[in-house]
Design an enzyme around this catalytic site. Structure first.
Site, PDB file in Angstrom:
ATOM      1  N   GLY A  31       0.814  -1.210   0.000  1.00  0.00           N
ATOM      2  CA  GLY A  31       0.000   0.000   0.000  1.00  0.00           C
ATOM      3  C   GLY A  31       0.845   1.256   0.000  1.00  0.00           C
ATOM      4  N   HIS A  34       2.386   4.776  -4.877  1.00  0.00           N
ATOM      5  CA  HIS A  34       2.902   5.967  -5.551  1.00  0.00           C
ATOM      6  C   HIS A  34       3.135   5.617  -7.020  1.00  0.00           C
ATOM      7  CE1 HIS A  34       6.654   3.816  -5.153  1.00  0.00           C
ATOM      8  NE2 HIS A  34       6.559   3.842  -3.830  1.00  0.00           N
ATOM      9  N   GLY A  36       5.666   4.756  -8.569  1.00  0.00           N
ATOM     10  CA  GLY A  36       6.487   3.558  -8.767  1.00  0.00           C
ATOM     11  C   GLY A  36       5.599   2.322  -8.843  1.00  0.00           C
ATOM     12  N   HIS A  37       4.671   2.205  -7.882  1.00  0.00           N
ATOM     13  CA  HIS A  37       3.726   1.083  -7.929  1.00  0.00           C
ATOM     14  C   HIS A  37       2.865   1.186  -9.192  1.00  0.00           C
ATOM     15  CE1 HIS A  37       4.182   1.558  -3.410  1.00  0.00           C
ATOM     16  NE2 HIS A  37       4.467   0.290  -3.566  1.00  0.00           N
ATOM     17  N   GLU A 151      12.589  -2.914  -9.210  1.00  0.00           N
ATOM     18  CA  GLU A 151      14.039  -3.147  -9.056  1.00  0.00           C
ATOM     19  C   GLU A 151      14.636  -2.320  -7.927  1.00  0.00           C
ATOM     20  OE1 GLU A 151      16.077  -2.685 -12.768  1.00  0.00           O
ATOM     21  OE2 GLU A 151      15.543  -4.734 -13.384  1.00  0.00           O
ATOM     22  N   GLN A 156      15.388  -8.186  -2.905  1.00  0.00           N
ATOM     23  CA  GLN A 156      14.091  -8.868  -2.806  1.00  0.00           C
ATOM     24  C   GLN A 156      13.758  -9.559  -4.127  1.00  0.00           C
ATOM     25  OE1 GLN A 156      10.379  -7.298  -0.848  1.00  0.00           O
ATOM     26  NE2 GLN A 156       9.887  -6.667  -2.917  1.00  0.00           N
ATOM     27  N   VAL A 179      11.424   3.953 -10.500  1.00  0.00           N
ATOM     28  CA  VAL A 179      10.830   5.224 -10.945  1.00  0.00           C
ATOM     29  C   VAL A 179      11.355   6.313 -10.008  1.00  0.00           C
ATOM     30  CG1 VAL A 179       8.688   6.490 -11.350  1.00  0.00           C
ATOM     31  CG2 VAL A 179       8.777   4.025 -11.773  1.00  0.00           C
ATOM     32  N   SER A 189       7.444   4.510  -0.560  1.00  0.00           N
ATOM     33  CA  SER A 189       6.378   4.866   0.387  1.00  0.00           C
ATOM     34  C   SER A 189       6.976   5.562   1.607  1.00  0.00           C
ATOM     35  CB  SER A 189       5.630   3.614   0.838  1.00  0.00           C
ATOM     36  OG  SER A 189       5.178   2.909  -0.290  1.00  0.00           O
TER      37      SER A 189
HETATM   38  O1  PAF Z   1       8.090  -4.809  -1.749  1.00  0.00           O
HETATM   39  C1  PAF Z   1       7.120  -4.842  -0.972  1.00  0.00           C
HETATM   40  O2  PAF Z   1       6.323  -3.902  -0.905  1.00  0.00           O
HETATM   41  C2  PAF Z   1       6.925  -6.056  -0.073  1.00  0.00           C
HETATM   42  O3  PAF Z   1       8.131  -6.553   0.377  1.00  0.00           O
HETATM   43  C3  PAF Z   1       6.078  -7.153  -0.736  1.00  0.00           C
HETATM   44  C4  PAF Z   1       6.768  -7.742  -1.957  1.00  0.00           C
HETATM   45  C5  PAF Z   1       4.728  -6.585  -1.143  1.00  0.00           C
HETATM   46  C6  PAF Z   1       5.841  -8.296   0.260  1.00  0.00           C
HETATM   47  O4  PAF Z   1       5.170  -7.856   1.401  1.00  0.00           O
END
Ligand code: PAF
Length: 281
Positions: A31, A34, A36-37, A151, A156, A179, A189
């Site tokens: 959540g 922004h 980027g998402h 990225e 991750q 971004v 965030s």
């Molecule tokens: O990158 C994130 O926002 C979190 O690590 C993810 C991949 C949603 C897992 O909770």
């Protein structure tokens, strides 16, 4: 667009999509969405017939209680953004819906093949166990054809690629570029927690990372690493936690810049920011 709160409802929606042979894209998020998402979600919408976005602040990946409590949450605002970019479903469960009390209190075990021993994994023990725990659950529930990750969280992304291969998930992982604001600051965030002045200060992180590409043309990996740390620490209000130049796949230290990425974590006041830069273009 439909907001789903329970696993049962989610599974019904997924089953309906599967019956109609619709391709499914999944964008896992916590959540506080922004641009980027939005770039990940727009890509999913353009590449799949149906896009699910999960909005879940995953407690098991936080090793700092205060960080979890302060993590920004605003489902109504997120839902408005998601509707405007044509996501189909938001999955926004409560922690109790995702985890049994036992799961919540036990560290999820996974063989990271060493990918968790460096950088974020070293600084935030257990963080990636929680990430793998929640993302593997989401993959099982949504059964997407493609899943999208930024990225900016480069380690991750490497770990999720390994998880897909180790757990034999039948899906494609799409890594999407960072971004940035016009200033160069990587969207995050956590930027919401920066004051106006801190934000001006934080711009120096990406400025120095980009300058380091020129520096690297005439200096070794070790010299470049040290130059980045010293340059960022010289900015009042910034403190480097680590800067590592590593191989983009193995995340192991490198001796030359081919296939290298520099990953940094910096405290800007109380806010922990991460960014990275690829040296081979
Ligand atoms: O990158 C994130 O926002 C979190 O690590 C993810 C991949 C949603 C897992 O909770």
């Amino acid at each position: 667009m439909q907001i789903i709160k329970t696993k049962a409802e989610l599974q019904q929606c997924v089953a309906a999509c599967k019956r109609q042979n619709k391709s499914i894209g999944l964008v896992p998020t916590m959540g506080a969405l922004h641009e980027g998402h939005a770039s990940l979600i727009k890509r999913s919408v353009s590449e799949n017939e149906v896009t699910f976005v999960s909005v879940f602040v995953n407690p098991t990946q936080f090793n700092n209680k205060e960080d979890l409590e302060k993590y920004p949450r605003n489902l109504n605002r997120d839902a408005e953004l998601l509707a405007s970019i044509k996501a189909d479903f938001i999955f926004a469960p409560e922690p109790e819906e995702m985890y049994t009390p036992e799961e919540m209190n036990t560290r999820f075990q996974f063989d990271f093949g060493g990918l968790d021993q460096v950088m974020e994994g070293k600084m935030r023990p257990g963080h990636f166990n929680g990430v793998v725990q929640v993302v593997s659950k989401l993959f099982q529930l949504v059964q997407p054809d493609k899943a999208y990750f930024g990225e900016k969280d480069f380690q991750q992304l490497a770990i999720i690629r390994r998880m897909v291969s180790v757990m034999h998930f039948d899906l494609q992982i799409i890594g999407c570029p960072i971004v940035r604001e016009d200033s160069g600051l990587a969207l995050s965030s956590r930027n919401e927690r920066l004051s106006h002045d801190e934000k001006q200060t934080a711009v120096n992180i990406s400025r120095i990372l980009f300058q380091s590409r020129d520096y690297a043309l005439t200096h070794s990996v070790a010299q470049t690493q040290q130059w980045v740390v010293d340059s960022i620490n010289a900015v009042e209000g910034l403190e480097v936690e680590y800067y590592e130049i590593v191989d983009q796949t193995t995340l192991l230290p490198v001796s030359d810049f081919s296939h290298a990425i520099g990953c940094v974590t910096v405290y800007c006041g109380p806010v922990r920011l991460i960014d990275n830069i690829k040296y081979n273009g």
